[in-house]
Design an enzyme around this catalytic site. Structure first.
Site, PDB file in Angstrom:
ATOM      1  N   HIS A 110      55.770 138.199  89.521  1.00 33.84           N
ATOM      2  CA  HIS A 110      56.444 139.398  89.427  1.00 33.84           C
ATOM      3  C   HIS A 110      56.616 139.974  90.738  1.00 33.84           C
ATOM      4  O   HIS A 110      56.459 141.331  90.996  1.00 33.84           O
ATOM      5  CB  HIS A 110      55.437 140.578  88.665  1.00 33.84           C
ATOM      6  CG  HIS A 110      55.356 140.191  87.228  1.00 33.84           C
ATOM      7  ND1 HIS A 110      56.181 139.591  86.412  1.00 33.84           N
ATOM      8  CD2 HIS A 110      54.363 140.550  86.234  1.00 33.84           C
ATOM      9  CE1 HIS A 110      55.855 139.272  85.068  1.00 33.84           C
ATOM     10  NE2 HIS A 110      54.644 139.880  85.004  1.00 33.84           N
ATOM     11  N   HIS A 124      58.698 145.795  82.275  1.00 36.29           N
ATOM     12  CA  HIS A 124      57.242 145.207  81.877  1.00 36.29           C
ATOM     13  C   HIS A 124      56.677 146.297  80.845  1.00 36.29           C
ATOM     14  O   HIS A 124      55.345 146.321  80.889  1.00 36.29           O
ATOM     15  CB  HIS A 124      56.477 145.097  83.075  1.00 36.29           C
ATOM     16  CG  HIS A 124      55.438 143.721  82.756  1.00 36.29           C
ATOM     17  ND1 HIS A 124      54.449 144.037  81.805  1.00 36.29           N
ATOM     18  CD2 HIS A 124      55.140 142.731  83.504  1.00 36.29           C
ATOM     19  CE1 HIS A 124      53.704 142.858  81.705  1.00 36.29           C
ATOM     20  NE2 HIS A 124      54.169 142.152  82.704  1.00 36.29           N
ATOM     21  N   GLU A 129      59.788 140.887  77.631  1.00 28.02           N
ATOM     22  CA  GLU A 129      60.595 140.926  78.866  1.00 28.02           C
ATOM     23  C   GLU A 129      61.486 140.080  79.192  1.00 28.02           C
ATOM     24  O   GLU A 129      61.493 138.656  79.081  1.00 28.02           O
ATOM     25  CB  GLU A 129      59.617 140.602  80.085  1.00 28.02           C
ATOM     26  CG  GLU A 129      58.148 141.425  80.144  1.00 28.02           C
ATOM     27  CD  GLU A 129      57.305 140.544  80.681  1.00 28.02           C
ATOM     28  OE1 GLU A 129      57.143 140.234  81.985  1.00 28.02           O
ATOM     29  OE2 GLU A 129      56.176 140.367  79.971  1.00 28.02           O
TER      30      GLU A 129
HETATM   31  C1  BGC Z   1      52.839 137.497  82.196  1.00 31.79           C
HETATM   32  C2  BGC Z   1      51.325 137.450  81.891  1.00 31.79           C
HETATM   33  C3  BGC Z   1      50.856 138.544  82.871  1.00 31.79           C
HETATM   34  C4  BGC Z   1      51.453 139.939  82.649  1.00 31.79           C
HETATM   35  C5  BGC Z   1      50.694 140.846  83.516  1.00 31.79           C
HETATM   36  C6  BGC Z   1      53.560 138.691  82.006  1.00 31.79           C
HETATM   37  O1  BGC Z   1      54.672 138.897  82.091  1.00 31.79           O
HETATM   38  O2  BGC Z   1      53.500 136.386  81.649  1.00 31.79           O
HETATM   39  O3  BGC Z   1      50.928 136.289  82.254  1.00 31.79           O
HETATM   40  O4  BGC Z   1      49.507 138.332  82.640  1.00 31.79           O
HETATM   41  O5  BGC Z   1      52.753 139.733  82.818  1.00 31.79           O
HETATM   42  O6  BGC Z   1      50.726 140.787  84.628  1.00 31.79           O
END
Ligand code: BGC
Length: 386
Positions: free
Chosen positions: A142, A213, A350
């Site tokens: 991210h 998210h 997402e």
């Molecule tokens: C990821 C997860 C992660 C979460 C929060 C998601 O987009 O795929 O693996 O734990 O985000 O960080």
């Protein structure tokens, strides 16, 4: 005498009714404070690094309300009607700005420069290697440790239903090349759709994969689980992952597996199935390869059997990360309604290009050249099942 006793009976009745209704209010307030209102705006107002942080509200003609902070561009609340017409807050979030600053779970946030993981936290463009923040074991997740979710966006409320957020990400931020100017416009339509429109430009060739998210619980935030929700995803395959959740390059067909959501299926039915990919993700945490289409199309539909609230996700993106909240662990006690968010008490859908695309030439490209315009759109649309 008769008159006096009638009078006493009436007084007693009124007293009991008043007690009952005040208890009812108490229950609503302590139990589901956010089910009836938005969080206190003041709790999000602060100046950070010379920029003003605030909480903005979008409201449509159906009284649907969405609260968004320009800290990370996070969706804090979405009040939508359930099958009885009662407003329910379906977004997991914190009750104040500090929650967002301390939070590790990206609640409601805009994600940039790259949604999901880049393997070994590096990639190359034209033979030049770029090293990223490794914030998830060896990988970058991210956008790294100071991704868009930690930035204060400049905010302009265009009207009651539109909020424009902009952010200038300097060359080299998080290890990524190019000065990137990103603009995200949230629009709440009268069809109860929350449209998120992302545009960006760069002055050097770079990679971009912007998303949001938000964690949803369509039974109301703070409700115990999302495993009773019905989910449908228009995808014939997932990008299979290794133990660090990086795609192996294999497109694994969903047919005959726990990932077959082509027909509406209860999430919890197969969440602990004895399948390798379920083990890798500790449940669902995978990129689904959406059925190809030109332009906007339905990607996923989720329904809560309790409230009847339906979420439809529409996007132009080729993939969608279905994350079932496996890493929520009840430690986020600062939730708006005062409840801890336990494992699998929220889900994310997402919309995105596939994880690790910069290192996977066979995946749809995430390259954006200098002078080109990046553009993507996703809609989260709410209704009730009949
Ligand atoms: C990821 C997860 C992660 C979460 C929060 C998601 O987009 O795929 O693996 O734990 O985000 O960080």
């Amino acid at each position: 005498m008769k008159k006096v006793s009638i009078w006493l009976v009436c007084c007693g009745y009124l007293f009991i009714t008043a007690c009952n209704s005040s208890n009812q209010n108490k229950t609503m307030n302590s139990d589901t404070l956010t089910a009836v209102g938005l969080p206190d705006k003041k709790a999000y107002q602060e100046t950070l690094a010379g920029k003003t942080v605030d909480l903005f509200t979008l409201k449509n003609k159906n009284n649907v309300q969405v609260a968004i902070t320009n800290y990370g561009g996070a969706i804090v609340s979405a009040l939508v009607p359930d099958k009885n017409g009662e407003l329910t807050d379906v977004i997991l979030g914190y009750k104040d700005l500090k929650g967002y600053q301390d939070g590790k779970s990206y609640f409601g946030a805009l994600i940039g420069r790259y949604g999901n993981r880049i393997g070994k936290a590096k990639f190359s463009i034209d033979g030049k290697e770029y090293k990223l923040d490794a914030n998830d074991g060896p990988n970058s997740l991210h956008g790294g440790k100071s991704g868009f979710n930690t930035k204060v966006f400049d905010a302009k409320q265009i009207d009651d239903q539109t909020l424009e957020l902009t952010y200038n990400s300097p060359d080299g931020e998080g290890g990524y090349p190019g000065n990137v100017h990103a603009k995200v416009v949230y629009t709440l339509g009268d069809d109860n759709g929350l449209k998120i429109d992302y545009t960006a430009t760069t002055d050097k060739t770079t990679v971009l994969n912007l998303t949001n998210h938000a964690y949803f619980n369509l039974s109301g935030e703070g409700s115990e689980t999302i495993n009773d929700h019905l989910l449908q995803i228009n995808a014939d395959a997932i990008t299979a992952v290794d133990s660090t959740l990086i795609p192996t390059g294999v497109m694994q067909p969903v047919a005959g597996t726990a990932f077959d959501f082509r027909k509406p299926t209860t999430i919890g039915d197969r969440v602990d199935a004895a399948e390798e990919q379920i083990k890798m993700g500790g449940g669902y945490d995978h990129n689904f390869v959406l059925t190809k289409a030109d332009g906007m199309r339905a990607a996923a539909v989720v329904t809560s059997p309790k409230t009847g609230i339906v979420l439809e996700v529409l996007t132009v993106e080729p993939g969608i990360q279905f994350y079932g909240g496996n890493f929520l662990n009840g430690q986020d006690h600062n939730g708006k309604g005062g409840k801890a968010y336990a494992k699998r008490s929220g889900f994310c859908l997402e919309t995105q290009h596939f994880p690790d695309s910069p290192n996977k030439p066979a995946f749809p490209t995430t390259l954006v050249k200098a002078g080109e315009q990046y553009h993507t759109t996703t809609i989260y649309k709410f209704s009730v099942s009949k």
